[in-house]
Design a protein around this motif. Structure first.
Motif, PDB file in Angstrom:
ATOM      1  N   LEU A   1       0.835  -1.183  -0.172  1.00  0.00           N
ATOM      2  CA  LEU A   1      -0.227  -0.058  -0.035  1.00  0.00           C
ATOM      3  C   LEU A   1       0.862   1.356  -0.070  1.00  0.00           C
ATOM      4  N   GLU A   2       2.008   1.283   0.492  1.00  0.00           N
ATOM      5  CA  GLU A   2       2.918   2.253   0.648  1.00  0.00           C
ATOM      6  C   GLU A   2       3.741   2.452  -0.670  1.00  0.00           C
ATOM      7  N   GLU A   3       4.334   1.348  -0.959  1.00  0.00           N
ATOM      8  CA  GLU A   3       5.122   1.246  -2.317  1.00  0.00           C
ATOM      9  C   GLU A   3       4.342   1.454  -3.602  1.00  0.00           C
ATOM     10  N   ARG A   4       3.182   0.689  -3.739  1.00  0.00           N
ATOM     11  CA  ARG A   4       2.348   0.619  -4.859  1.00  0.00           C
ATOM     12  C   ARG A   4       3.223  -0.109  -6.141  1.00  0.00           C
ATOM     13  N   SER A   5       4.071  -0.828  -5.577  1.00  0.00           N
ATOM     14  CA  SER A   5       4.982  -1.667  -6.665  1.00  0.00           C
ATOM     15  C   SER A   5       5.602  -3.065  -6.228  1.00  0.00           C
TER      16      SER A   5
ATOM     17  N   ASN B   1     -10.468 -12.466  -0.699  1.00  0.00           N
ATOM     18  CA  ASN B   1     -11.453 -12.584  -1.998  1.00  0.00           C
ATOM     19  C   ASN B   1     -11.403 -11.358  -2.595  1.00  0.00           C
ATOM     20  N   ASP B   2     -10.363 -10.556  -2.979  1.00  0.00           N
ATOM     21  CA  ASP B   2     -10.488  -9.261  -3.646  1.00  0.00           C
ATOM     22  C   ASP B   2      -9.228  -9.107  -4.323  1.00  0.00           C
ATOM     23  N   PRO B   3      -9.201  -8.388  -5.648  1.00  0.00           N
ATOM     24  CA  PRO B   3      -7.918  -8.027  -6.149  1.00  0.00           C
ATOM     25  C   PRO B   3      -7.041  -7.452  -5.304  1.00  0.00           C
ATOM     26  N   LEU B   4      -7.480  -6.608  -4.645  1.00  0.00           N
ATOM     27  CA  LEU B   4      -6.545  -5.597  -3.791  1.00  0.00           C
ATOM     28  C   LEU B   4      -5.785  -4.648  -4.433  1.00  0.00           C
ATOM     29  N   PHE B   5      -5.152  -4.873  -5.823  1.00  0.00           N
ATOM     30  CA  PHE B   5      -4.708  -3.904  -6.726  1.00  0.00           C
ATOM     31  C   PHE B   5      -4.794  -4.289  -8.016  1.00  0.00           C
ATOM     32  N   VAL B   6      -4.670  -3.204  -8.616  1.00  0.00           N
ATOM     33  CA  VAL B   6      -5.016  -3.364 -10.194  1.00  0.00           C
ATOM     34  C   VAL B   6      -3.745  -2.668 -10.853  1.00  0.00           C
TER      35      VAL B   6
ATOM     36  N   SER C   1      -1.098   2.799 -15.030  1.00  0.00           N
ATOM     37  CA  SER C   1       0.229   3.518 -15.921  1.00  0.00           C
ATOM     38  C   SER C   1       1.139   4.226 -14.835  1.00  0.00           C
ATOM     39  N   HIS C   2       0.660   4.312 -13.376  1.00  0.00           N
ATOM     40  CA  HIS C   2       1.416   4.790 -12.241  1.00  0.00           C
ATOM     41  C   HIS C   2       1.764   3.509 -11.197  1.00  0.00           C
ATOM     42  N   GLY C   3       1.837   2.256 -11.742  1.00  0.00           N
ATOM     43  CA  GLY C   3       2.101   1.347 -10.722  1.00  0.00           C
ATOM     44  C   GLY C   3       0.727   0.622 -10.303  1.00  0.00           C
ATOM     45  N   LEU C   4       0.673   0.072  -9.107  1.00  0.00           N
ATOM     46  CA  LEU C   4      -0.417  -0.712  -8.587  1.00  0.00           C
ATOM     47  C   LEU C   4      -1.105   0.348  -7.964  1.00  0.00           C
ATOM     48  N   ARG C   5      -2.543   0.065  -8.654  1.00  0.00           N
ATOM     49  CA  ARG C   5      -3.834   1.038  -7.693  1.00  0.00           C
ATOM     50  C   ARG C   5      -4.551   0.161  -6.748  1.00  0.00           C
ATOM     51  N   PRO C   6      -4.661   0.528  -5.489  1.00  0.00           N
ATOM     52  CA  PRO C   6      -5.393  -0.348  -4.726  1.00  0.00           C
ATOM     53  C   PRO C   6      -6.936  -0.265  -4.914  1.00  0.00           C
ATOM     54  N   THR C   7      -7.421  -1.323  -4.569  1.00  0.00           N
ATOM     55  CA  THR C   7      -9.088  -1.319  -4.758  1.00  0.00           C
ATOM     56  C   THR C   7      -9.583  -0.757  -3.586  1.00  0.00           C
ATOM     57  N   ARG C   8     -11.011  -0.318  -3.365  1.00  0.00           N
ATOM     58  CA  ARG C   8     -11.398   0.081  -2.329  1.00  0.00           C
ATOM     59  C   ARG C   8     -11.526  -0.577  -1.014  1.00  0.00           C
ATOM     60  N   GLN C   9     -11.331  -2.017  -1.114  1.00  0.00           N
ATOM     61  CA  GLN C   9     -11.242  -3.035   0.160  1.00  0.00           C
ATOM     62  C   GLN C   9      -9.663  -2.820   0.498  1.00  0.00           C
ATOM     63  N   ALA C  10      -8.789  -2.626  -0.308  1.00  0.00           N
ATOM     64  CA  ALA C  10      -7.459  -2.663   0.208  1.00  0.00           C
ATOM     65  C   ALA C  10      -7.286  -1.171   0.741  1.00  0.00           C
TER      66      ALA C  10
ATOM     67  N   LEU D   1      -8.688  -1.785   4.251  1.00  0.00           N
ATOM     68  CA  LEU D   1      -7.965  -2.427   4.903  1.00  0.00           C
ATOM     69  C   LEU D   1      -6.647  -1.673   5.668  1.00  0.00           C
ATOM     70  N   GLY D   2      -6.129  -0.875   4.838  1.00  0.00           N
ATOM     71  CA  GLY D   2      -4.860  -0.088   5.201  1.00  0.00           C
ATOM     72  C   GLY D   2      -5.332   0.867   6.374  1.00  0.00           C
ATOM     73  N   GLY D   3      -6.628   1.201   6.398  1.00  0.00           N
ATOM     74  CA  GLY D   3      -6.761   2.125   7.520  1.00  0.00           C
ATOM     75  C   GLY D   3      -6.497   1.581   8.839  1.00  0.00           C
ATOM     76  N   ASP D   4      -6.614   0.321   9.034  1.00  0.00           N
ATOM     77  CA  ASP D   4      -6.450  -0.296  10.129  1.00  0.00           C
ATOM     78  C   ASP D   4      -5.233  -1.165  10.258  1.00  0.00           C
ATOM     79  N   LEU D   5      -4.408  -1.423   9.348  1.00  0.00           N
ATOM     80  CA  LEU D   5      -3.291  -2.284   9.288  1.00  0.00           C
ATOM     81  C   LEU D   5      -2.308  -1.733   9.930  1.00  0.00           C
ATOM     82  N   GLU D   6      -2.043  -0.318   9.925  1.00  0.00           N
ATOM     83  CA  GLU D   6      -0.825  -0.120  10.563  1.00  0.00           C
ATOM     84  C   GLU D   6      -0.857  -0.091  12.107  1.00  0.00           C
ATOM     85  N   LYS D   7      -2.059   0.275  12.632  1.00  0.00           N
ATOM     86  CA  LYS D   7      -2.517   0.163  13.914  1.00  0.00           C
ATOM     87  C   LYS D   7      -2.540  -1.301  14.500  1.00  0.00           C
TER      88      LYS D   7
END
Length: 300
Positions: free
Chosen positions: A19-23, A50-55, A58-67, A70-76
């Motif tokens: 999520l931080e690197e998008r790569s 059960n989600d692609p998480l990233f698609v 042209s600017h690298g990986l773009r996170p899906t809504r679910q990703a 999830l990122g909102g809680d991951l760091e904590k």
């Protein structure tokens, strides 16, 4: 529902870095893994949630809504796990804990920046994220774990939080070098004739401690600029005929640009405190940080 027993916690850390690197390639480099390994872990994450998480874009990986959700809680979650795994007598030299501190630019510059430089000689791999000050929602941010510690003033804290005084500050009046007001005593009348600028932490207010002190004397000043940044205020005062009230420790840092004068109105100073949620009282890492920051402040 996902069975927690089937989730590899290492995958959550990989997801956070993705999520931080998008790569995939940059994530692999950062985690010292091969690209195929990271790609395989991403495939397992996609299966788990059960989600692609990233698609790809042209600017690298773009996170899906679910990703993103999830990122909102991951760091904590990861910080909590890291804290849980820290032994009671942890060694700061080996700690990789990431601290998120809420504070304003004045406290970052005068206090936290030199303090962190000193801390990193003891804890070289510890990370510090210095975030914007929380004026109205500090308690909620500390409860949610969005921030770990606040460097603030008592007025922005909450009675339900733990606090520790680190130092007390006072105000001085500042003007630019060669200002017309220099060379004579700054009287109250002259003070009120000048255009003032001030720092307002939130909401763009045009009144503060100086105005409260003046109101006790049935006087008012003319504030023409209100900013959220102490450094914007310094830039403005340095290049105009404005006058401002500035914390003494910060004014001292810009003695080459600013002249200090004794204010003709008694403006109370303020205390700088550390504030944290009580649930972290037993966290040895947080205790270490508070102890070191307090010790550094005592040497200022």
């Amino acid at each position: 529902m996902i069975d927690i027993r089937s989730v590899d916690l290492n995958l959550l850390y990989v997801l956070q870095v993705l999520l931080e690197e998008r790569s995939v390639s940059r994530t692999a480099v950062r985690l010292h893994l091969t690209q195929p390994t990271v790609s395989g872990m991403l495939a397992r994450l996609r299966s788990t949630f059960n989600d692609p998480l990233f698609v790809r874009s042209s600017h690298g990986l773009r996170p899906t809504r679910q990703a993103i959700a999830l990122g909102g809680d991951l760091e904590k979650i990861i910080r909590d796990i890291e804290a849980l795994m820290q032994p009671a007598g942890f060694d700061p030299r080996l700690s990789t804990v990431r601290f998120r501190l809420s504070t304003n630019d004045y406290m970052q510059y005068v206090f936290l920046s030199p303090a962190i430089r000193a801390l990193q000689s003891e804890a070289p791999d510890m990370q510090f994220a210095l975030m914007r000050p929380e004026v109205t929602g500090l308690y909620d941010k500390l409860v949610s774990g969005d921030i770990d510690l606040a460097v603030t003033i008592p007025e922005f804290s909450d009675v339900k939080l733990r606090e520790q005084l680190v130092y007390s500050e006072r105000y001085v009046a500042v003007v630019r070098k060669n200002h017309p007001a220099l060379g004579r005593k700054l009287t109250l009348a002259r003070f009120l004739e000048l255009d003032h600028c001030m720092v307002s932490p939130a909401d763009g207010q045009f009144h503060g401690p100086t105005d409260l002190a003046l109101a006790q004397m049935n006087k008012r000043r003319r504030v023409t600029v209100s900013t959220s940044s102490f450094f914007t205020l310094i830039e403005l005062v340095s290049n105009s005929d404005h006058i401002a009230m500035l914390p003494k420790r910060l004014a001292d840092k810009f003695a080459d640009r600013l002249e200090q004068m004794l204010p003709p109105v008694p403006v109370p100073g303020f205390d700088v405190i550390l504030a944290w949620h009580q649930r972290s009282d037993k966290d040895p890492v947080r205790r270490w940080l508070v102890e070191r920051l307090s010790g550094f402040a005592g040497s200022m």
